[in-house]
Design a protein around this motif. Structure first.
Motif, PDB file in Angstrom:
ATOM      1  N   ASP A  23       0.847  -1.195   0.000  1.00 52.51           N
ATOM      2  CA  ASP A  23       0.000   0.000   0.000  1.00 52.51           C
ATOM      3  C   ASP A  23       0.884   1.246   0.000  1.00 52.51           C
ATOM      4  OD1 ASP A  23      -2.219   1.733   0.291  1.00 52.51           O
ATOM      5  OD2 ASP A  23      -1.899   1.796   2.441  1.00 52.51           O
ATOM      6  N   PRO A  24       0.705   2.155  -0.948  1.00 50.62           N
ATOM      7  CA  PRO A  24       1.601   3.317  -1.049  1.00 50.62           C
ATOM      8  C   PRO A  24       1.376   4.370   0.021  1.00 50.62           C
ATOM      9  CG  PRO A  24      -0.129   3.470  -2.698  1.00 50.62           C
ATOM     10  CD  PRO A  24      -0.271   2.117  -2.051  1.00 50.62           C
ATOM     11  N   ASP A  25       0.299   4.268   0.777  1.00 45.71           N
ATOM     12  CA  ASP A  25       0.006   5.277   1.791  1.00 45.71           C
ATOM     13  C   ASP A  25       0.392   4.809   3.192  1.00 45.71           C
ATOM     14  OD1 ASP A  25      -1.188   7.242  -0.039  1.00 45.71           O
ATOM     15  OD2 ASP A  25      -2.734   5.722  -0.302  1.00 45.71           O
ATOM     16  N   SER A  26      -0.321   3.808   3.700  1.00 53.32           N
ATOM     17  CA  SER A  26      -0.024   3.338   5.052  1.00 53.32           C
ATOM     18  C   SER A  26       0.869   2.104   5.064  1.00 53.32           C
ATOM     19  CB  SER A  26      -1.324   3.022   5.797  1.00 53.32           C
ATOM     20  OG  SER A  26      -2.014   1.959   5.168  1.00 53.32           O
ATOM     21  N   GLY A  27       1.339   1.666   3.903  1.00 52.44           N
ATOM     22  CA  GLY A  27       2.202   0.498   3.813  1.00 52.44           C
ATOM     23  C   GLY A  27       3.602   0.844   3.353  1.00 52.44           C
ATOM     24  N   LEU A  28       4.252  -0.124   2.696  1.00 51.82           N
ATOM     25  CA  LEU A  28       5.647   0.034   2.280  1.00 51.82           C
ATOM     26  C   LEU A  28       5.784   0.406   0.810  1.00 51.82           C
ATOM     27  CD1 LEU A  28       7.221  -3.106   4.054  1.00 51.82           C
ATOM     28  CD2 LEU A  28       6.987  -0.773   4.934  1.00 51.82           C
ATOM     29  N   GLY A  29       4.683   0.781   0.181  1.00 49.49           N
ATOM     30  CA  GLY A  29       4.721   1.012  -1.262  1.00 49.49           C
ATOM     31  C   GLY A  29       5.706   2.066  -1.721  1.00 49.49           C
ATOM     32  N   ARG A  30       5.946   3.109  -0.903  1.00 47.62           N
ATOM     33  CA  ARG A  30       6.860   4.183  -1.310  1.00 47.62           C
ATOM     34  C   ARG A  30       8.286   3.971  -0.804  1.00 47.62           C
ATOM     35  NH1 ARG A  30       5.334   8.351   1.416  1.00 47.62           N
ATOM     36  NH2 ARG A  30       3.542   7.408   2.440  1.00 47.62           N
ATOM     37  N   LEU A  31       8.526   2.863  -0.118  1.00 47.03           N
ATOM     38  CA  LEU A  31       9.870   2.552   0.343  1.00 47.03           C
ATOM     39  C   LEU A  31      10.544   1.591  -0.628  1.00 47.03           C
ATOM     40  CD1 LEU A  31       8.452   3.593   2.997  1.00 47.03           C
ATOM     41  CD2 LEU A  31      10.019   2.074   4.233  1.00 47.03           C
ATOM     42  N   SER A  32      11.841   1.745  -0.820  1.00 43.77           N
ATOM     43  CA  SER A  32      12.598   0.817  -1.650  1.00 43.77           C
ATOM     44  C   SER A  32      13.067  -0.353  -0.791  1.00 43.77           C
ATOM     45  CB  SER A  32      13.815   1.519  -2.259  1.00 43.77           C
ATOM     46  OG  SER A  32      14.765   1.835  -1.251  1.00 43.77           O
ATOM     47  N   ALA A  33      13.566  -1.400  -1.450  1.00 43.19           N
ATOM     48  CA  ALA A  33      14.117  -2.534  -0.701  1.00 43.19           C
ATOM     49  C   ALA A  33      15.304  -2.089   0.135  1.00 43.19           C
ATOM     50  CB  ALA A  33      14.521  -3.650  -1.665  1.00 43.19           C
ATOM     51  N   ASP A  34      16.122  -1.176  -0.391  1.00 38.72           N
ATOM     52  CA  ASP A  34      17.262  -0.662   0.382  1.00 38.72           C
ATOM     53  C   ASP A  34      16.788   0.103   1.617  1.00 38.72           C
ATOM     54  OD1 ASP A  34      19.085  -1.748  -1.374  1.00 38.72           O
ATOM     55  OD2 ASP A  34      19.401   0.106  -2.503  1.00 38.72           O
ATOM     56  N   ASP A  35      15.703   0.864   1.482  1.00 39.07           N
ATOM     57  CA  ASP A  35      15.145   1.585   2.631  1.00 39.07           C
ATOM     58  C   ASP A  35      14.736   0.604   3.732  1.00 39.07           C
ATOM     59  OD1 ASP A  35      15.344   4.068   1.352  1.00 39.07           O
ATOM     60  OD2 ASP A  35      13.306   3.926   0.520  1.00 39.07           O
ATOM     61  N   ILE A  36      14.067  -0.471   3.333  1.00 45.67           N
ATOM     62  CA  ILE A  36      13.584  -1.462   4.303  1.00 45.67           C
ATOM     63  C   ILE A  36      14.755  -2.145   4.993  1.00 45.67           C
ATOM     64  CG2 ILE A  36      12.289  -3.615   4.581  1.00 45.67           C
ATOM     65  CD1 ILE A  36      10.577  -2.691   2.162  1.00 45.67           C
ATOM     66  N   ALA A  37      15.777  -2.537   4.223  1.00 49.75           N
ATOM     67  CA  ALA A  37      16.951  -3.193   4.802  1.00 49.75           C
ATOM     68  C   ALA A  37      17.659  -2.269   5.784  1.00 49.75           C
ATOM     69  CB  ALA A  37      17.901  -3.639   3.695  1.00 49.75           C
ATOM     70  N   ALA A  38      17.797  -0.991   5.435  1.00 46.52           N
ATOM     71  CA  ALA A  38      18.447  -0.023   6.326  1.00 46.52           C
ATOM     72  C   ALA A  38      17.637   0.153   7.601  1.00 46.52           C
ATOM     73  CB  ALA A  38      18.624   1.316   5.607  1.00 46.52           C
ATOM     74  N   PHE A  39      16.327   0.205   7.464  1.00 52.77           N
ATOM     75  CA  PHE A  39      15.453   0.357   8.636  1.00 52.77           C
ATOM     76  C   PHE A  39      15.626  -0.819   9.586  1.00 52.77           C
ATOM     77  CE2 PHE A  39      11.494  -0.220  10.941  1.00 52.77           C
ATOM     78  CZ  PHE A  39      11.205   1.069  11.380  1.00 52.77           C
ATOM     79  N   LEU A  40      15.660  -2.034   9.053  1.00 53.14           N
ATOM     80  CA  LEU A  40      15.805  -3.215   9.895  1.00 53.14           C
ATOM     81  C   LEU A  40      17.180  -3.278  10.549  1.00 53.14           C
ATOM     82  CD1 LEU A  40      14.093  -5.896   7.632  1.00 53.14           C
ATOM     83  CD2 LEU A  40      13.212  -4.950   9.769  1.00 53.14           C
ATOM     84  N   LYS A  41      18.186  -2.749   9.879  1.00 53.70           N
ATOM     85  CA  LYS A  41      19.559  -2.805  10.388  1.00 53.70           C
ATOM     86  C   LYS A  41      19.825  -1.746  11.453  1.00 53.70           C
ATOM     87  CE  LYS A  41      23.854  -4.470   9.906  1.00 53.70           C
ATOM     88  NZ  LYS A  41      24.204  -5.893  10.053  1.00 53.70           N
ATOM     89  N   GLN A  42      19.336  -0.530  11.241  1.00 55.02           N
ATOM     90  CA  GLN A  42      19.700   0.576  12.129  1.00 55.02           C
ATOM     91  C   GLN A  42      18.501   1.313  12.724  1.00 55.02           C
ATOM     92  OE1 GLN A  42      22.395   3.055   9.867  1.00 55.02           O
ATOM     93  NE2 GLN A  42      24.103   1.673  10.259  1.00 55.02           N
ATOM     94  N   GLY A  43      17.299   0.933  12.322  1.00 51.15           N
ATOM     95  CA  GLY A  43      16.126   1.608  12.854  1.00 51.15           C
ATOM     96  C   GLY A  43      15.798   2.902  12.153  1.00 51.15           C
ATOM     97  N   HIS A  44      16.460   3.181  11.037  1.00 48.81           N
ATOM     98  CA  HIS A  44      16.207   4.386  10.246  1.00 48.81           C
ATOM     99  C   HIS A  44      16.222   4.012   8.768  1.00 48.81           C
ATOM    100  CE1 HIS A  44      16.718   7.322  13.561  1.00 48.81           C
ATOM    101  NE2 HIS A  44      17.588   6.440  14.023  1.00 48.81           N
ATOM    102  N   GLY A  45      15.293   4.600   8.010  1.00 47.86           N
ATOM    103  CA  GLY A  45      15.256   4.366   6.574  1.00 47.86           C
ATOM    104  C   GLY A  45      14.172   5.196   5.930  1.00 47.86           C
ATOM    105  N   ALA A  46      14.499   5.860   4.852  1.00 51.49           N
ATOM    106  CA  ALA A  46      13.540   6.685   4.108  1.00 51.49           C
ATOM    107  C   ALA A  46      12.907   7.763   4.984  1.00 51.49           C
ATOM    108  CB  ALA A  46      12.451   5.808   3.478  1.00 51.49           C
ATOM    109  N   GLY A  47      13.679   8.292   5.923  1.00 53.26           N
ATOM    110  CA  GLY A  47      13.152   9.325   6.802  1.00 53.26           C
ATOM    111  C   GLY A  47      12.315   8.802   7.950  1.00 53.26           C
ATOM    112  N   LEU A  48      12.158   7.485   8.043  1.00 55.32           N
ATOM    113  CA  LEU A  48      11.376   6.877   9.109  1.00 55.32           C
ATOM    114  C   LEU A  48      12.300   6.437  10.239  1.00 55.32           C
ATOM    115  CD1 LEU A  48       8.991   4.638   6.958  1.00 55.32           C
ATOM    116  CD2 LEU A  48       8.713   7.049   7.621  1.00 55.32           C
ATOM    117  N   SER A  49      11.735   6.289  11.418  1.00 57.59           N
ATOM    118  CA  SER A  49      12.504   5.858  12.582  1.00 57.59           C
ATOM    119  C   SER A  49      11.695   4.856  13.375  1.00 57.59           C
ATOM    120  CB  SER A  49      12.848   7.067  13.465  1.00 57.59           C
ATOM    121  OG  SER A  49      13.539   6.665  14.624  1.00 57.59           O
ATOM    122  N   ALA A  50      12.344   3.779  13.831  1.00 55.38           N
ATOM    123  CA  ALA A  50      11.663   2.778  14.647  1.00 55.38           C
ATOM    124  C   ALA A  50      11.287   3.377  15.994  1.00 55.38           C
ATOM    125  CB  ALA A  50      12.559   1.562  14.851  1.00 55.38           C
ATOM    126  N   PHE A  51      10.166   2.927  16.545  1.00 53.74           N
ATOM    127  CA  PHE A  51       9.716   3.402  17.850  1.00 53.74           C
ATOM    128  C   PHE A  51       9.003   2.265  18.564  1.00 53.74           C
ATOM    129  CE2 PHE A  51       6.297   4.170  14.858  1.00 53.74           C
ATOM    130  CZ  PHE A  51       5.182   3.692  15.531  1.00 53.74           C
TER     131      PHE A  51
END
Length: 421
Positions: free
Chosen positions: A226-254
Motif C-alpha cells: 500500500d503506497p500510503d499506510s504500507g511500504l509502497g513508497r519505500l525501496s528494498a534498500d530503505d527497508i533493509a536499512a530500517f531493519l539494520k539501524q532503525g532508520h530508513g527513508a526518513g522513518l525511525s523505529a519506535f
C-alpha cells in the motif's frame, strides 16, 4: 535453499561450536531475547539475565509473564529433551501437556525447518548460561486461566506445517519468506487478530497477512505494498536499512520495534536483510488506509499555516510549540535523527494508537552498532491535555498532504487509562 550449515545435534549428542553459533544467530533472527529477557530501560528494576524470562506482556485477557528459557534444570528448560523443546516451540505444548498461551508465536514457529530447530536446541542447551530464577506465574481471570481450552484453540487456529519453498520464486525470495513467516514471526504483530486472538493469516496467500495489527497498545503498520499506510513508497534498500539501524527513508523505529532492531535486526547478515526486504516488496497492496498527497503545494500550504500561526487550524499552535523544533515546519524531520511526519505510513494508519502512546509516554530511537546516535522523544503526559494531544495529532494526520481520520479526546483519555498515565 540452505537453512543449515552444520550437522544436526540430536538429543544426547555433544553440540559442536559451529552448530551452537548457528543456533545463536537463529535465536537473534527469532528475537527470543525480546520476549524472554526483562530489560526495562531507565531506572530500576535492573534487567534480568538473558533469557531468564519475567517480562510482562499485555494481552486482551490480562498480563502474560514470559518464562525462563535458560538451561537451568529447575526454573528453565534444562531437563527438556529435543522432542520436548521442539513440541513447545512448534506446537505450544510444554512437558506434561501444559498448553502455552498464543502470546508465544508457535503458529509461526511451526514453519521452522528441522535443521534450524536442532541448531536452536543446541544453542539454548549449550550456549546459554543457566539462571536459577523463577518467572512470575501468569494468572489470567476465568475462563482464560483454563488452559485446557487452548487445546481447541490450537486445533482451530494454529497451523502445523513446515515452510515449503515455492518453485516459481527465487532462492532469495524463499529465504525472505521463510525469515518473515517463520523465525521472524512478523505476523504476530503486523497481522490483525480475530476475536479469539488468532492471527488472521500466516502467509502471503492470506488476504489479511501483514496488513497491520495492534498488540500491547502499539499499532504495528501495514507491511504490504500500500503506497500510503504500507511500504509502497519505500525501496528494498530503505527497508533493509530500517531493519539494520532503525532508520530508513526518513522513518525511525519506535515502541516495541526498537527492541526488535536492537535484539535482532542489527545482527542480521546483509544477505538476510536483503532477502526480507525483497520478499516484502513483492507483497501486493492490501487493506488500503489513509492517503498521502505528494503534491509539493500541499506541503507548502501547511508550512504557510505554521509560519503565520493561523488559528483556524486546531493543533497547529501546539505543533509549533512542541513539535516543530525537531520535525520542522515542513514535517520532514532530520534523517537519522528525527522521523519525517509528512508521508509517514504510521501517521496515516487507520488507528492512531501508537501516536497517542508516543505522546503520552515518549520514546526513543534504536541504539545500534554503527547506527545513528539514539534520540529521545519527551513525554507530554503532564504538558498537554487530552484535547491538545487529540488536536495536534489530528493536525499532523492531515498536514503536508497527509489524509487520515481525526483523533478524539476520548481516544487519548482511554489510552491514559490503560497505561495508567
Amino acid at each position: 535453499m540452505a537453512m543449515m550449515l552444520a550437522t544436526p545435534c540430536r538429543a544426547g549428542e555433544a553440540a559442536d561450536a559451529a552448530l551452537i553459533a548457528r543456533g545463536a544467530y537463529l535465536a537473534k533472527l527469532a528475537d527470543c531475547a525480546g520476549c524472554h529477557t526483562n530489560a526495562p530501560t531507565g531506572q530500576p528494576p535492573q534487567p534480568s539475565p538473558p533469557f531468564a524470562g519475567g517480562l510482562p506482556m499485555g494481552s486482551p485477557f490480562g498480563t502474560i509473564w514470559t518464562t525462563n528459557i535458560t538451561p537451568d534444570p529447575t526454573y528453565g528448560i534444562g531437563r527438556y529433551s529435543y522432542e520436548d523443546f521442539e513440541r513447545a516451540v512448534r506446537e505450544g505444548v510444554a512437558p506434561g501437556g501444559k498448553r502455552l498461551y498464543p502470546a508465544m508465536p508457535f503458529p509461526s514457529f511451526s514453519k521452522i525447518s528441522d535443521d534450524d530447530m536442532h541448531a536452536l536446541y543446541a544453542y539454548f542447551m549449550h550456549g546459554v548460561a543457566p539462571v536459577a530464577k523463577p518467572s512470575p506465574e501468569t494468572k489470567l481471570p476465568f475462563p482464560f486461566n483454563q488452559r485446557l481450552g487452548l487445546t481447541a484453540w490450537d486445533e482451530l487456529f494454529a497451523p502445523q506445517e513446515r515452510f515449503e519453498p515455492r518453485t516459481d520464486r527465487s532462492a532469495q525470495w524463499n529465504r525472505g519468506a521463510y525469515l518473515v513467516q517463520a523465525l521472524g514471526h512478523c505476523g504476530a504483530c503486523h497481522t490483525p487478530r480475530g476475536p479469539a486472538y488468532e492471527e488472521r493469516g500466516y502467509n502471503d496467500g492470506d488476504p489479511l497477512y501483514l496488513t497491520g495489527g495492534t498488540n500491547d497498545h502499539w499499532s504495528a503498520p501495514n507491511l504490504t505494498g500500500d503506497p500510503d499506510s504500507g511500504l509502497g513508497r519505500l525501496s528494498a534498500d530503505d527497508i533493509a536499512a530500517f531493519l539494520k539501524q532503525g532508520h530508513g527513508a526518513g522513518l525511525s523505529a519506535f515502541g516495541s520495534m526498537v527492541e526488535v532492531i536492537e535484539n535482532s535486526g542489527q545482527y542480521m547478515t546483509d544477505d538476510d536483510l536483503r532477502a526480507i526486504a525483497m520478499y516484502l516488496k513483492t507483497l501486493p497492496p492490501r487493506r488500503k488506509s489513509g492517503h498521502v498527497d505528494t503534491d509539493p503545494a500541499r506541503n507548502a500550504a501547511t508550512v504557510g499555516v505554521l509560519r503565520t500561526g493561523a488559528i483556524e487550524y486546531p493543533g497547529a499552535g501546539v505543533y509549533n510549540a512542541y513539535c516543530a523544533r525537531c520535525h520542522h515546519a515542513d514535517g520532514r524531520g532530520e534523517p537519522g535523527k528525527y522521523p519525517a511526519l509528512a508521508g509517514n505510513p504510521t501517521v496515516v494508519a487507520p488507528h492512531a494508537t501508537s501516536l497517542i502512546r508516543l505522546l503520552i509516554e515518549g520514546g526513543r530511537s534504536a541504539a545500534t552498532k554503527g547506527g545513528p546516535k539514539p534520540q529521545r522523544m519527551p513525554s507530554f503526559k503532564g504538558k498537554l491535555s487530552d484535547t491538545e494531544i487529540a488536536r495536534v495529532l489530528t493536525f499532523v494526520r492531515n498536514a503536508w498532504g497527509n489524509e487520515a481520520q481525526p483523533v478524539a479526546p476520548r481516544d487519548v483519555s482511554r489510552m491514559r487509562s490503560v497505561l495508567h498515565r
